[in-house]
Scaffold this motif. Structure first.
Motif, short mmCIF file in Angstrom:
data_model
loop_
_atom_site.label_atom_id
_atom_site.label_comp_id
_atom_site.label_asym_id
_atom_site.label_seq_id
_atom_site.Cartn_x
_atom_site.Cartn_y
_atom_site.Cartn_z
N GLU A 104 -5.20 9.46 -3.51
CA GLU A 104 -5.89 9.29 -2.24
C GLU A 104 -7.18 9.76 -2.39
O GLU A 104 -7.96 8.83 -1.87
CB GLU A 104 -5.08 10.46 -1.10
N SER A 122 0.82 4.15 -3.12
CA SER A 122 0.56 5.40 -2.83
C SER A 122 1.44 6.43 -2.65
O SER A 122 1.18 7.63 -3.35
CB SER A 122 -0.40 5.30 -1.43
N THR A 129 -9.16 6.87 -4.41
CA THR A 129 -9.08 5.62 -3.49
C THR A 129 -10.32 5.60 -2.39
O THR A 129 -10.91 4.56 -2.39
CB THR A 129 -7.73 5.46 -3.00
N ASN A 130 -10.29 6.58 -1.98
CA ASN A 130 -11.35 6.89 -0.58
C ASN A 130 -12.72 6.89 -1.19
O ASN A 130 -13.71 6.21 -0.66
CB ASN A 130 -11.16 8.27 0.04
N LEU A 189 -5.72 0.81 -9.04
CA LEU A 189 -6.52 1.58 -8.15
C LEU A 189 -8.10 0.94 -7.82
O LEU A 189 -8.63 1.01 -6.92
CB LEU A 189 -6.51 2.86 -8.53
N TYR A 190 -8.44 0.31 -9.06
CA TYR A 190 -9.98 -0.10 -9.33
C TYR A 190 -10.21 -1.48 -8.45
O TYR A 190 -11.20 -1.78 -7.82
CB TYR A 190 -10.25 -0.16 -10.59
N TRP A 239 -13.59 3.21 -2.90
CA TRP A 239 -13.66 2.22 -1.96
C TRP A 239 -14.70 2.60 -0.69
O TRP A 239 -15.35 1.53 -0.26
CB TRP A 239 -12.29 1.65 -1.55
N ASP A 248 0.73 -1.17 0.11
CA ASP A 248 0.11 -0.08 0.06
C ASP A 248 0.95 1.37 -0.01
O ASP A 248 0.63 2.32 -0.68
CB ASP A 248 -0.96 0.04 1.14
N TYR A 286 -3.94 4.10 2.42
CA TYR A 286 -3.07 5.31 2.31
C TYR A 286 -2.59 5.32 3.72
O TYR A 286 -3.22 5.28 4.73
CB TYR A 286 -3.66 6.57 1.79
N PRO A 335 -8.04 -2.51 -2.78
CA PRO A 335 -8.49 -1.40 -1.70
C PRO A 335 -7.08 -1.03 -0.92
O PRO A 335 -6.89 -1.40 0.13
CB PRO A 335 -9.38 -2.15 -1.07
N HIS A 336 -6.41 -0.46 -1.54
CA HIS A 336 -5.19 0.12 -0.68
C HIS A 336 -5.40 1.08 0.39
O HIS A 336 -6.23 2.13 0.05
CB HIS A 336 -4.26 0.94 -1.83
#
Length: 235
Positions: free
Chosen positions: A220, A96, A223-224, A150-151, A227, A92, A157, A154-155
């Protein structure tokens, strides 16, 4: 769990395919046997002075980690927690702080400068060394790989202080490295640096870092947003 078993298998397959492509592209870039390159970069610092090459290395490291984590989760579930605890934070952080902002910057900056004046970033004589598709593997296909990752994954950050510090450490280290290469050999990693005044170079590096930080925040936020929506959907 946000993703079901079927989705996890699909993500694992995509990670493996991305790893195969990233490894192939990197091998062709460095001129391994049967490479399509007609010449290798044998100047001081070799490929390591180019951000494009470093980005390819980072993408390969990321996909090695992703594939390892996926393989353990699917084939050795009893070891999943142990492996994930050790490797997921590293995966992760690499995505990121390094892979997303640097990869996006490489694609945007390269093609932006290329459109303005290709001699500043990719002189025409390189067309005799690299076929067109290899150029795209280094500067174009890296972009969809970022958004695929990214898709499908679920990284998490890190704190912004840690993330920005990691990116800044990389940027400063790279800056020192290319200045050292120029000091020792008189070679600039990119022709655009050779046409800038000292003041212009300071501004160029500052703007470059600001853009990278902006791309960090973009990753960031995307991602937020993505997810958070998925967690609500599968809750």
């Amino acid at each position: 769990m946000v993703l079901g078993a079927r989705a996890l298998r699909a993500a694992a397959l995509l990670h493996f395919l991305c790893l195969l492509w990233a490894t192939f592209a990197l091998s062709q870039n460095i001129g391994l046997p049967k490479s399509v390159r007609k010449a290798q970069d044998t100047t001081y610092g070799g490929h390591w002075k180019h951000l494009t090459f470093l980005n390819q290395v980072l993408q390969n490291i990321l996909y090695i980690l992703c594939t390892t984590i996926d393989t353990v989760a699917l084939c050795l579930p009893s070891e999943e927690k142990t492996v994930s605890r050790a490797l997921v934070p590293i995966r992760d952080f690499i995505f990121s702080a390094f892979v997303f902002p640097i990869g996006l910057f490489v694609a945007v900056a390269f093609w932006g400068l290329y459109a303005y004046d290709r001699e500043l970033v990719y002189p025409k004589e390189l067309d005799d060394i690299n076929p067109s598709w290899l150029n795209h593997s280094m500067h174009t296909t890296i972009l969809p790989l970022l958004f695929i990752e990214l898709y499908i994954c679920p990284h998490k950050y890190p704190s912004r202080i840690k993330g920005i510090f990691g990116l800044a450490f990389f940027a400063v280290t790279y800056l020192v490295w290319i200045l050292w290469v120029h000091y020792k050999s008189g070679i600039w990693a990119y022709p655009v640096l050779g046409v800038l005044s000292p003041g212009g170079m300071v501004i160029f590096f500052f703007v470059t870092f600001v853009i990278m930080v902006t791309f960090y925040f973009l990753g960031e936020q995307l991602t937020n947003w993505l997810w958070t929506r998925r967690k609500k959907k599968y809750a």
